[in-house]
Design an enzyme around this catalytic site. Structure first.
Site, PDB file in Angstrom:
ATOM      1  N   SER A 145       1.147  -0.778  -0.043  1.00 46.97           N
ATOM      2  CA  SER A 145       0.228  -0.081   0.463  1.00 46.97           C
ATOM      3  C   SER A 145       0.596   1.262   0.001  1.00 46.97           C
ATOM      4  O   SER A 145       2.445   1.579   0.668  1.00 46.97           O
ATOM      5  CB  SER A 145      -0.636   0.520   1.477  1.00 46.97           C
ATOM      6  N   TYR A 158      -1.056  -0.801  10.393  1.00 49.72           N
ATOM      7  CA  TYR A 158      -1.155  -1.294   8.847  1.00 49.72           C
ATOM      8  C   TYR A 158      -0.108  -0.222   8.302  1.00 49.72           C
ATOM      9  O   TYR A 158       0.805  -1.116   7.184  1.00 49.72           O
ATOM     10  CB  TYR A 158      -2.333  -0.330   8.468  1.00 49.72           C
TER      11      TYR A 158
END
Length: 252
Positions: A145, A158
């Site tokens: 990501s 995350y």
């Protein structure tokens, strides 16, 4: 067809709007046989997806399991090799997301994120490696990501997991370069999937304003990056790289 007669393992398949499904469709359209790994998805829906993909003239097998577990990963790769005789490509699309400020983050939250988003990638890559080494060919593609590159508010766990995926993949690329195996990442920006279903509308509106291309991507727009990295000769010279279909959120 750029992936004709490939055998590809794709993880994180399930949601109709997810990146895993989009990659599966793109790979099937390019001629790759598939082992699709899911966890906790509706069996009828998964069967329907497999039949849809087989309309492209390929074979799509299903495997269900938690890929943060070592034994499950062994069984998944063994199922692929037993069914198809080889593994040409591994595309790790599995991932979860969660937004919490650091002070509210529990150890259980942290460990679950690292387990699903990072440990599963370590385990799947390690397990396919002997099979790829034997044939002196392989394409490993890990979906990270852009948050792993830039960080984000309330996403410490995350961000750490996705940054770990990128660092892991760079090191893996250096280990496997002499074996005919490439390892690369895709780091998408915000993509319109079920992960964003419960995101506050105000955050979505503000985020779109920040993007150079002021919109969120669609999963089918991310999938071609995986096809590119997996195919020959397109992806031959790419290893240790991170492609960024992110609407300009990160520029490197």
């Amino acid at each position: 067809m750029r992936l004709k007669d490939y055998v590809s393992i794709i993880t994180g398949v399930g949601s109709a709007s997810g990146i895993g499904n989009a990659v599966a469709r793109a790979f099937a359209a390019e001629g790759s046989h598939l082992l699709l790994c899911h966890f906790g998805q509706d069996p009828e829906a998964m069967g329907a997806l497999a039949r849809e993909l087989e309309a492209f003239g390929i074979t799509a097998a299903l495997f269900e399991g938690d890929l943060s577990k070592e034994d499950t990963v062994r069984r998944m790769v063994s199922a692929a090799v037993s069914r198809f005789g080889k593994v040409d490509a591994l595309v790790n699309c599995l991932g979860i997301s969660q937004q919490l400020p650091l002070e509210a983050l529990t150890l259980a939250d942290w460990e679950r994120m690292i387990s699903v988003d990072l440990t599963s990638i370590f385990l799947t890559c390690r397990e396919v490696l002997p099979h790829m080494r034997k044939r002196q060919f392989g394409r490993i593609i890990n979906v990270a990501s852009q948050i792993g590159q830039k960080g984000a508010v309330e996403c410490c766990h995350y961000s750490a997991a996705k940054a770990g995926v990128i660092g892991f993949t760079k090191s893996l690329a250096r280990e496997t370069g002499g074996l005919g195996i490439t390892a690369n990442c895709i780091a998408p920006g915000p993509v319109q999937t079920d992960m964003l279903a419960h995101t506050p509308a105000a955050w979505v509106a503000q985020k779109k304003k920040e993007l150079v291309l002021p919109r969120f991507g669609e999963a089918f727009e991310v999938a071609p990056s995986a096809v590119f990295l997996a195919s020959c000769p397109d992806g031959n010279l790419y290893t240790g790289q991170t492609l960024g279909p992110n609407c300009g959120d990160v520029m490197l």
